[in-house]
Design a protein around this motif. Structure first.
Motif, PDB file in Angstrom:
ATOM      1  N   GLY A 127       0.718  -0.824  -0.065  1.00 27.98           N
ATOM      2  CA  GLY A 127       0.439  -0.021  -0.104  1.00 27.98           C
ATOM      3  C   GLY A 127       0.979   1.713  -0.182  1.00 27.98           C
ATOM      4  O   GLY A 127       0.276   2.806   0.357  1.00 27.98           O
ATOM      5  N   GLN A 128       2.114   0.893  -0.691  1.00 30.63           N
ATOM      6  CA  GLN A 128       3.032   2.416  -0.753  1.00 30.63           C
ATOM      7  C   GLN A 128       3.318   2.476  -1.899  1.00 30.63           C
ATOM      8  O   GLN A 128       3.842   1.351  -2.283  1.00 30.63           O
ATOM      9  CB  GLN A 128       4.278   2.085   0.713  1.00 30.63           C
ATOM     10  CG  GLN A 128       5.221   3.345   0.100  1.00 30.63           C
ATOM     11  CD  GLN A 128       6.224   2.515   2.039  1.00 30.63           C
ATOM     12  OE1 GLN A 128       6.267   1.767   1.926  1.00 30.63           O
ATOM     13  NE2 GLN A 128       7.070   3.476   1.568  1.00 30.63           N
ATOM     14  N   SER A 129       3.444   3.915  -2.578  1.00 32.20           N
ATOM     15  CA  SER A 129       4.069   4.479  -3.586  1.00 32.20           C
ATOM     16  C   SER A 129       5.089   4.682  -3.052  1.00 32.20           C
ATOM     17  O   SER A 129       6.032   6.175  -2.063  1.00 32.20           O
ATOM     18  CB  SER A 129       2.759   5.665  -3.972  1.00 32.20           C
ATOM     19  OG  SER A 129       1.715   5.179  -4.345  1.00 32.20           O
ATOM     20  N   PHE A 167      -5.282  -2.446  -0.173  1.00 25.24           N
ATOM     21  CA  PHE A 167      -6.385  -3.288   0.069  1.00 25.24           C
ATOM     22  C   PHE A 167      -6.145  -3.986   1.410  1.00 25.24           C
ATOM     23  O   PHE A 167      -4.766  -5.514   0.914  1.00 25.24           O
ATOM     24  CB  PHE A 167      -6.603  -4.197  -1.139  1.00 25.24           C
ATOM     25  CG  PHE A 167      -8.038  -3.474  -1.905  1.00 25.24           C
ATOM     26  CD1 PHE A 167      -9.451  -3.720  -2.338  1.00 25.24           C
ATOM     27  CD2 PHE A 167      -7.239  -2.494  -2.966  1.00 25.24           C
ATOM     28  CE1 PHE A 167     -10.379  -3.536  -2.830  1.00 25.24           C
ATOM     29  CE2 PHE A 167      -8.432  -2.230  -3.867  1.00 25.24           C
ATOM     30  CZ  PHE A 167     -10.178  -2.669  -3.926  1.00 25.24           C
ATOM     31  N   PRO A 168      -6.503  -3.611   2.141  1.00 22.47           N
ATOM     32  CA  PRO A 168      -6.248  -3.997   4.201  1.00 22.47           C
ATOM     33  C   PRO A 168      -6.585  -5.681   3.138  1.00 22.47           C
ATOM     34  O   PRO A 168      -7.575  -6.135   3.135  1.00 22.47           O
ATOM     35  CB  PRO A 168      -7.646  -3.189   4.860  1.00 22.47           C
ATOM     36  CG  PRO A 168      -8.084  -3.200   3.984  1.00 22.47           C
ATOM     37  CD  PRO A 168      -7.748  -2.785   2.594  1.00 22.47           C
ATOM     38  N   HIS A 169      -5.860  -6.566   4.522  1.00 23.24           N
ATOM     39  CA  HIS A 169      -6.422  -8.454   4.527  1.00 23.24           C
ATOM     40  C   HIS A 169      -8.320  -7.949   4.696  1.00 23.24           C
ATOM     41  O   HIS A 169      -8.791  -9.525   4.176  1.00 23.24           O
ATOM     42  CB  HIS A 169      -5.806  -8.759   5.670  1.00 23.24           C
ATOM     43  CG  HIS A 169      -6.327  -8.314   7.165  1.00 23.24           C
ATOM     44  ND1 HIS A 169      -5.671  -7.811   8.075  1.00 23.24           N
ATOM     45  CD2 HIS A 169      -7.051  -9.029   7.901  1.00 23.24           C
ATOM     46  CE1 HIS A 169      -6.346  -7.601   9.071  1.00 23.24           C
ATOM     47  NE2 HIS A 169      -6.635  -8.683   8.500  1.00 23.24           N
ATOM     48  N   GLY A 170      -8.662  -7.000   5.177  1.00 20.22           N
ATOM     49  CA  GLY A 170     -10.193  -7.385   5.352  1.00 20.22           C
ATOM     50  C   GLY A 170     -11.564  -7.612   3.963  1.00 20.22           C
ATOM     51  O   GLY A 170     -11.608  -8.110   4.202  1.00 20.22           O
ATOM     52  N   GLN A 171     -10.155  -7.122   3.097  1.00 20.01           N
ATOM     53  CA  GLN A 171     -10.654  -6.620   1.973  1.00 20.01           C
ATOM     54  C   GLN A 171     -10.347  -7.692   0.496  1.00 20.01           C
ATOM     55  O   GLN A 171     -10.820  -7.810  -0.334  1.00 20.01           O
ATOM     56  CB  GLN A 171     -10.752  -5.651   1.181  1.00 20.01           C
ATOM     57  CG  GLN A 171     -11.692  -4.676   2.277  1.00 20.01           C
ATOM     58  CD  GLN A 171     -11.477  -3.455   1.799  1.00 20.01           C
ATOM     59  OE1 GLN A 171     -10.709  -2.829   1.982  1.00 20.01           O
ATOM     60  NE2 GLN A 171     -12.356  -2.758   0.919  1.00 20.01           N
ATOM     61  N   ASN A 176       2.058  -3.738   4.373  1.00 21.13           N
ATOM     62  CA  ASN A 176       0.462  -2.561   3.858  1.00 21.13           C
ATOM     63  C   ASN A 176       0.776  -1.502   4.421  1.00 21.13           C
ATOM     64  O   ASN A 176       0.389  -1.766   5.985  1.00 21.13           O
ATOM     65  CB  ASN A 176      -0.380  -3.260   3.477  1.00 21.13           C
ATOM     66  CG  ASN A 176      -2.196  -2.658   2.754  1.00 21.13           C
ATOM     67  OD1 ASN A 176      -1.276  -1.605   2.477  1.00 21.13           O
ATOM     68  ND2 ASN A 176      -2.607  -3.303   1.848  1.00 21.13           N
ATOM     69  N   ASP A 177       1.331  -0.589   4.367  1.00 27.34           N
ATOM     70  CA  ASP A 177       0.834   1.170   4.976  1.00 27.34           C
ATOM     71  C   ASP A 177      -0.584   1.562   5.304  1.00 27.34           C
ATOM     72  O   ASP A 177      -1.228   2.848   5.723  1.00 27.34           O
ATOM     73  CB  ASP A 177       0.776   2.708   3.997  1.00 27.34           C
ATOM     74  CG  ASP A 177       2.492   2.430   4.199  1.00 27.34           C
ATOM     75  OD1 ASP A 177       2.921   1.761   4.334  1.00 27.34           O
ATOM     76  OD2 ASP A 177       3.085   3.402   3.879  1.00 27.34           O
ATOM     77  N   ASN A 178      -1.535   0.550   4.387  1.00 25.70           N
ATOM     78  CA  ASN A 178      -3.296   0.657   4.635  1.00 25.70           C
ATOM     79  C   ASN A 178      -4.056  -0.398   5.780  1.00 25.70           C
ATOM     80  O   ASN A 178      -5.172   0.253   6.290  1.00 25.70           O
ATOM     81  CB  ASN A 178      -3.984   1.006   3.643  1.00 25.70           C
ATOM     82  CG  ASN A 178      -3.838   1.752   2.402  1.00 25.70           C
ATOM     83  OD1 ASN A 178      -3.162   2.530   2.767  1.00 25.70           O
ATOM     84  ND2 ASN A 178      -3.934   1.495   1.300  1.00 25.70           N
ATOM     85  N   GLU A 179      -3.378  -0.817   6.405  1.00 28.38           N
ATOM     86  CA  GLU A 179      -3.792  -1.634   7.554  1.00 28.38           C
ATOM     87  C   GLU A 179      -3.056  -0.987   9.279  1.00 28.38           C
ATOM     88  O   GLU A 179      -2.499  -0.237   9.037  1.00 28.38           O
ATOM     89  CB  GLU A 179      -2.453  -2.923   7.533  1.00 28.38           C
ATOM     90  CG  GLU A 179      -2.960  -4.654   6.736  1.00 28.38           C
ATOM     91  CD  GLU A 179      -4.057  -5.008   6.606  1.00 28.38           C
ATOM     92  OE1 GLU A 179      -4.807  -4.436   7.682  1.00 28.38           O
ATOM     93  OE2 GLU A 179      -4.214  -5.693   6.167  1.00 28.38           O
ATOM     94  N   LYS A 180      -4.768  -0.976   9.423  1.00 31.34           N
ATOM     95  CA  LYS A 180      -3.628  -0.405  11.654  1.00 31.34           C
ATOM     96  C   LYS A 180      -3.462  -1.115  12.243  1.00 31.34           C
ATOM     97  O   LYS A 180      -2.868  -0.880  13.116  1.00 31.34           O
ATOM     98  CB  LYS A 180      -6.309  -0.635  11.634  1.00 31.34           C
ATOM     99  CG  LYS A 180      -6.853   0.277  10.725  1.00 31.34           C
ATOM    100  CD  LYS A 180      -8.169   0.459  11.026  1.00 31.34           C
ATOM    101  CE  LYS A 180      -9.193   1.189  10.256  1.00 31.34           C
ATOM    102  NZ  LYS A 180     -10.312   1.449  11.285  1.00 31.34           N
ATOM    103  N   ASP A 181      -3.516  -2.389  11.752  1.00 26.37           N
ATOM    104  CA  ASP A 181      -2.791  -3.399  12.924  1.00 26.37           C
ATOM    105  C   ASP A 181      -1.877  -4.303  12.064  1.00 26.37           C
ATOM    106  O   ASP A 181      -1.964  -5.261  11.430  1.00 26.37           O
ATOM    107  CB  ASP A 181      -3.491  -4.663  13.929  1.00 26.37           C
ATOM    108  CG  ASP A 181      -2.706  -5.186  14.243  1.00 26.37           C
ATOM    109  OD1 ASP A 181      -1.745  -5.218  14.746  1.00 26.37           O
ATOM    110  OD2 ASP A 181      -3.107  -6.454  14.718  1.00 26.37           O
ATOM    111  N   ALA A 182      -0.727  -3.628  12.272  1.00 24.95           N
ATOM    112  CA  ALA A 182       0.574  -3.479  11.237  1.00 24.95           C
ATOM    113  C   ALA A 182       1.180  -5.346  11.834  1.00 24.95           C
ATOM    114  O   ALA A 182       2.381  -5.834  11.411  1.00 24.95           O
ATOM    115  CB  ALA A 182       1.874  -2.733  11.301  1.00 24.95           C
TER     116      ALA A 182
END
Length: 477
Positions: free
Chosen positions: A51-53, A289-293, A232-238
């Motif tokens: 999730g990182q550019s 996309f985060p793992h929940g999706q 993934n930078d979009n994850e809340k729990d790294a």
């Protein structure tokens, strides 16, 4: 017969010429396409995070996508969940597709269409006519060609901006780490258990996510293994980590319990659907996309019989997993064929579970059947244990059909035993390759009187051996 051979030779030559002309036409058309100017060339950064550019793929540079990229990928750039930055990450992504067959062909097609910058293809096999009904990157003119080369040519026809690297090898413990280390994620489009364990362990060691698909008959499955939220930078729990293949299947199944498309069949659109969804999950993973999706910790199951999809929740990561735990037992790749007690390269099993006296060669069986016709002896009882559709497709004259799946019912097995006991001649079990026939013969040997066991045989090599050694006109499938 001579005329048939002559025609087959002429047709093969025509196909070769057609293939060469198609390649020539493709090169001419490619040279006529206006390529991006040097200053518009899109530069791709390696070691892409989900999730990182980073580097040449950040939003600022992404906002300046070259004209050809904007026009080509505009329909997916319009999606808020993808956008310009997501397209930049796709163009920077390096994806390895293991298997250029029923799953790999649709997956690679859609990855190329989406603009994934670098696609690797791994396969040691060649194109066969039985592949083409489902492996649509290959055509009739590609028969006999390496699958990775046939698929690479087709991918370049789809998108000339994509880099394709064909790996015309059998993936093994000796080369897997070197190959996989060049890529950001792996799609498991293989068709055997040893390769699944090999890919899992290699991806765990390299910390690479693995998108695993399978398809057989009218069913398919799909999930993602070895996901790491820290990428993934979009994850809340790294700290989140998804399960690996060994978390769910620490030990391989018995070889005789594993099916294959060549032995059990597959409806072409089924691997097409699963392979396409593998590409979708790969695109979602790359753009962040985060793992929940994503299909992480979940498995999608498709049933083509009634056109239903369902999602089942998988067990979480095993803290004691031999591969992905904090203290793994597996720190290097193994001999996976020995571990799984099956071959990774052979499409069909070659079981040897009967004693030599309970097996009969195709030539010996043909002689015995001929002797029966020339004498007044009761005819040799031929028991074909293939499925009913296979039996109606082709069979040895005089054979009777007792499908192996139906023999799980006591009533059907008792009928078979009754037919054997009422036969005073030899009994030979037949299947396609000589594997299922051994399983049924073994069960019968355990159920009948000892003095009758000498009459029970199975056809060594099955109908493939019959077609090769006895009847060259018999269809091989």
């Amino acid at each position: 017969m001579e005329r048939i051979v002559q025609l087959e030779t002429e047709i093969a030559e025509l196909r070769k010429n057609l293939h060469e002309k198609e390649n020539e036409l493709y090169e001419l058309k490619k040279n006529c396409v206006v390529q991006p100017a040097p200053q518009e060339t899109f530069h791709f950064e390696s070691n892409l995070q989900y999730g990182q550019s980073n580097g040449g793929c950040n939003a600022e540079i992404g906002d300046k996508l070259p004209r050809w990229a904007i026009e080509r990928y505009s329909r997916q750039i319009l999606l808020p969940s993808l956008g310009v930055a997501g397209q930049a990450r796709l163009c920077a992504a390096r994806v390895l597709v293991v298997g250029a067959g029923g799953l790999g062909c649709p997956a690679a097609s859609y990855l190329a269409g989406a603009g994934v910058g670098h696609i690797g293809l791994v396969d040691y096999d060649t194109v066969d006519v039985t592949n083409i009904h489902r492996q649509l990157l290959h055509g009739e003119a590609d028969q006999g060609a390496g699958k990775v080369h046939s698929a690479a040519r087709a991918i370049h026809r789809i998108n000339s901006h994509v880099t394709v690297t064909p790996h015309d090898v059998q993936l093994s413990s000796g080369n897997a780490l070197e190959v996989i280390s060049r890529y950001d994620l792996v799609l498991d489009c293989s068709d055997n258990v040893p390769t699944r364990y090999l890919l899992n362990d290699a991806c765990v060691l390299l910390k690479v996510p693995l998108i695993s698909g399978s398809a057989l008959k009218m069913e398919g499955q799909l999930t993602i293994y070895n996901y790491r939220a820290e990428k993934n930078d979009n994850e809340k729990d790294a700290s989140y980590c998804g399960p690996c293949y060994r978390c769910l299947f620490p030990s391989p199944p018995p070889p005789e319990m594993v099916g294959s498309c060549s032995a059990n069949g597959v409806c072409g659109p089924v691997p097409g659907a699963i392979g396409t969804l593998q590409a979708l999950e790969a695109i979602k993973l790359v753009v962040g996309f985060p793992h929940g999706q994503l299909l992480v910790g979940r498995m999608l199951i498709f049933d083509g019989e009634d056109a239903t999809f369902r999602i089942v929740k998988l067990r979480p990561r095993d803290p004691n997993c031999a591969a992905c735990s904090e203290n793994p037992k597996i720190t290097q790749l193994l001999d996976y064929e020995t571990f799984c007690r099956s071959k990774a390269k052979e499409k069909d099993l070659d079981l040897k579970i009967l004693e030599p006296q309970n097996r009969i060669t195709a030539t010996r069986l043909a002689s015995k059947l001929k002797e029966n016709l020339e004498t007044s002896e009761q005819r040799h009882l031929l028991v074909d244990v293939r499925s009913e559709p296979e039996f109606h497709m082709c069979r040895i004259e005089g054979a009777v059909n007792y499908p192996i799946d139906s023999l799980d019912k006591k009533q059907e097995f008792d009928k078979l035993l009754e037919a054997i006991r009422s036969c005073t001649s030899q009994v030979t079990f037949i299947c396609r390759r000589g594997n299922d026939s051994q399983l049924v013969a073994q069960r019968v040997l355990h159920a009948i009187d000892k003095e009758q066991c000498g009459r029970i045989t199975d056809l060594t090599g099955g109908l493939h051996a019959w077609a090769k050694l006895v009847d060259q006109e018999f269809p091989i499938y």
